[in-house]
Design an enzyme around this catalytic site. Structure first.
Site, PDB file in Angstrom:
ATOM      1  N   GLY A 186       0.821  -1.203   0.000  1.00 51.71           N
ATOM      2  CA  GLY A 186       0.000   0.000   0.000  1.00 51.71           C
ATOM      3  C   GLY A 186       0.860   1.260   0.000  1.00 51.71           C
ATOM      4  CG  ASN A 208      -4.202   4.269   9.682  1.00 49.31           C
ATOM      5  OD1 ASN A 208      -4.495   5.341   9.146  1.00 49.31           O
ATOM      6  ND2 ASN A 208      -3.089   4.086  10.338  1.00 49.31           N
ATOM      7  CD  GLN A 226      -6.954   0.258   8.121  1.00 46.67           C
ATOM      8  OE1 GLN A 226      -7.835  -0.480   8.570  1.00 46.67           O
ATOM      9  NE2 GLN A 226      -5.675   0.030   8.342  1.00 46.67           N
ATOM     10  CB  SER A 234      -2.206  -2.830   1.447  1.00 47.22           C
ATOM     11  OG  SER A 234      -1.250  -3.718   1.966  1.00 47.22           O
ATOM     12  CG  HIS A 249      -0.696  -6.414   5.117  1.00 46.66           C
ATOM     13  ND1 HIS A 249      -0.665  -6.072   6.445  1.00 46.66           N
ATOM     14  CD2 HIS A 249      -0.211  -5.354   4.448  1.00 46.66           C
ATOM     15  CE1 HIS A 249      -0.171  -4.843   6.561  1.00 46.66           C
ATOM     16  NE2 HIS A 249       0.113  -4.391   5.345  1.00 46.66           N
ATOM     17  CB  THR A 301      10.085 -10.706 -11.502  1.00 48.22           C
ATOM     18  OG1 THR A 301      11.231 -10.578 -12.342  1.00 48.22           O
ATOM     19  CG2 THR A 301       9.345 -11.988 -11.829  1.00 48.22           C
ATOM     20  CB  CYS A 360       3.225   2.942  10.949  1.00 48.01           C
ATOM     21  SG  CYS A 360       2.206   1.908   9.914  1.00 48.01           S
TER      22      CYS A 360
HETATM   23  C1  LIG Z   1      -1.483  -0.289   6.338  1.00 50.24           C
HETATM   24  C2  LIG Z   1      -1.756   0.998   5.668  1.00 50.24           C
HETATM   25  C3  LIG Z   1      -0.913   1.512   4.670  1.00 50.24           C
HETATM   26  C4  LIG Z   1       0.362   0.821   4.278  1.00 50.24           C
HETATM   27  O1  LIG Z   1       0.159  -0.376   3.598  1.00 50.24           O
HETATM   28  P1  LIG Z   1       1.388  -1.405   3.510  1.00 50.24           P
HETATM   29  O2  LIG Z   1       0.948  -2.436   2.546  1.00 50.24           O
HETATM   30  O3  LIG Z   1       1.593  -1.938   4.882  1.00 50.24           O
HETATM   31  O4  LIG Z   1       2.545  -0.621   3.012  1.00 50.24           O
HETATM   32  C5  LIG Z   1      -1.264   2.693   4.056  1.00 50.24           C
HETATM   33  N1  LIG Z   1      -2.380   3.347   4.389  1.00 50.24           N
HETATM   34  C6  LIG Z   1      -3.213   2.904   5.338  1.00 50.24           C
HETATM   35  C7  LIG Z   1      -4.447   3.662   5.643  1.00 50.24           C
HETATM   36  C8  LIG Z   1      -2.928   1.717   6.012  1.00 50.24           C
HETATM   37  O5  LIG Z   1      -3.759   1.281   6.961  1.00 50.24           O
END
Ligand SMILES: *Cc1c(COP(=O)(O)O)cnc(C)c1O
Length: 396
Positions: free
Chosen positions: A69, A150, A178, A198, A200, A236, A323
């Site tokens: 993300g 977030n 989010q 993102s 995850h 890749t 973070c």
């Molecule tokens: C987790 C998050 C990101 C970062 O995503 P990553 O894949 O961990 O780099 C960016 N923006 C928000 C709002 C997030 O919650």
């Protein structure tokens, strides 16, 4: 263990794990190679692109895979900045409570001569269309506002802001990391030019994301290298990760209505329970918030101690954003919604998923109440407040 930190990351769903394992075991060709074994991998890659495009209501050609993300956010800002610079438009609008993937990127462009307006979000954590309209200038090249926050879970009026930007011919990007898989997204109906997600954060694997960019927007490269992703993103392709992401997003979108109803009910039960703790307040808007987000500030405690004691009770929680933990500064999000420093330090974020039960929620309420009461009993700040030497911030 009760996992209540889904805003930091989520458990990868079984279907995604299986799809990824199959891809790594049997479909490991490089999609850029010419023999049919590799072309099979290319087909799998394009299938994933189509699935994701369907979930976001766009064309597969508008999907670019990134490493996360953060990279998608960086590339979106870089793209608008490049277009803006060429046109002599060097003003960007965002908010004070974006993720650092946006805020720190904007800081860099500010050093390069861009002017940045960060909209105020106090006190509910919701930006209004009027605020955006007021901040727009002739030289604005980008409006970037997160879909849902977030830390405090507030949801922004994305479609309305998008309509305004479209009318004024200004690029609109939203960090939807989010939101994806948790809220309905339709990039066309919502007038979104660029959007980041993102994997995850919706039960996919770590290290893979998407930047959607409306047809006609030429993305600026963040990395230099080969011609992958139609020259938009070299390197890749992470085919297993991308397949896992597509699998997870499809499951999340198909089950959205059902999981939203379940998680929202659990969330409101949790909010109701925690609200009974004296001198506490919910952060963010009670209604315009992510189904799984619960964020509170408690007077007279340190968030870090609260987390450690909850860990001892088997509860995985966060004080704000993963973070920023490890830094002693209070969360920029809580300060942005106007929480004073001493209260912002006593924050707790529980981000829940549909795997939890009402009994889990009741256990969390009981545990947090017990731990907050204990921490206050040993806090000199709290004693000062009880003795009237220091003012309370919140009402009882
Ligand atoms: C987790 C998050 C990101 C970062 O995503 P990553 O894949 O961990 O780099 C960016 N923006 C928000 C709002 C997030 O919650």
């Amino acid at each position: 263990m009760i996992y209540a930190d889904n805003a930091a990351t989520t458990k990868v769903c079984d279907a995604a794990i299986e799809a990824m394992a199959e891809c790594m075991r049997n479909g490991y060709g490089n999609p850029s190679s010419l023999y049919s074994f590799a072309q099979d991998a290319k087909e799998v890659l394009e299938g994933a692109r189509k699935t994701i495009a369907e979930c976001l209501c766009c064309d597969p050609k508008e999907i670019t895979f990134t490493s996360c993300g953060t990279e998608a956010d960086n590339q979106a800002v870089a793209t608008a900045a490049k277009i803006g610079r060429k046109a002599g438009k060097m003003h960007i609008i965002s908010t004070a409570f974006e993720h650092h993937a946006i805020l720190h990127t904007l800081k860099r462009y500010e050093e390069e001569g861009f002017e940045i307006t960060l909209l105020d979000v106090a006190p509910t954590g919701v930006v209004s269309v009027e605020q955006v309209a007021e901040a727009l200038r002739e030289d604005t090249c980008l409006v970037t506002i997160m879909y849902a926050n977030n830390e405090i879970g507030t949801i922004q009026p994305i479609a309305e802001i998008g309509a305004l930007c479209k009318e004024r011919g200004i690029l609109f990007h939203t960090d939807a990391v989010q939101a994806a898989g948790h809220l309905p997204i339709d990039v066309k109906a919502q007038n979104i030019d660029m959007l980041s997600i993102s994997a995850h954060k919706f039960h996919g694997p770590k290290g893979v994301g998407v930047l959607y960019a409306r047809k006609g927007i030429v993305l600026a490269n963040v990395l230099e290298g080969g011609a992958q992703e139609r020259n938009r993103r070299p390197g890749t392709e992470n085919v297993p990760g991308i397949v896992g992401m597509a699998t997870a997003l499809k499951i999340a979108c198909d089950g959205l209505e059902e999981s939203t109803a379940k998680v929202t009910a659990l969330r409101d039960r949790l909010i109701e329970g925690l609200d009974r703790i004296p001198y506490s307040e919910l952060n963010g808007d009670p209604v315009k918030r992510l189904p799984g987000n619960v964020s509170f500030c408690f007077e007279g405690i340190e968030g870090e101690s609260l987390l450690l004691l909850l860990d001892a009770k088997g509860i995985c929680a966060s004080s704000g954003s993963a973070c920023t933990s490890g830094s002693l500064d209070p969360s920029h999000v809580l300060l942005a919604i106007g929480r004073p420093h001493e209260v912002a330090h006593g924050s707790l974020r529980l981000s829940i998923g549909d795997d939890l039960t009402e009994a889990d929620i009741d256990y969390m309420v009981e545990s947090v109440t017990e731990v907050v009461t204990y921490l206050r009993s040993i806090s000199p700040f709290w004693r000062d407040m009880v003795e009237g030497k220091r003012e309370h911030v919140f009402a009882e």
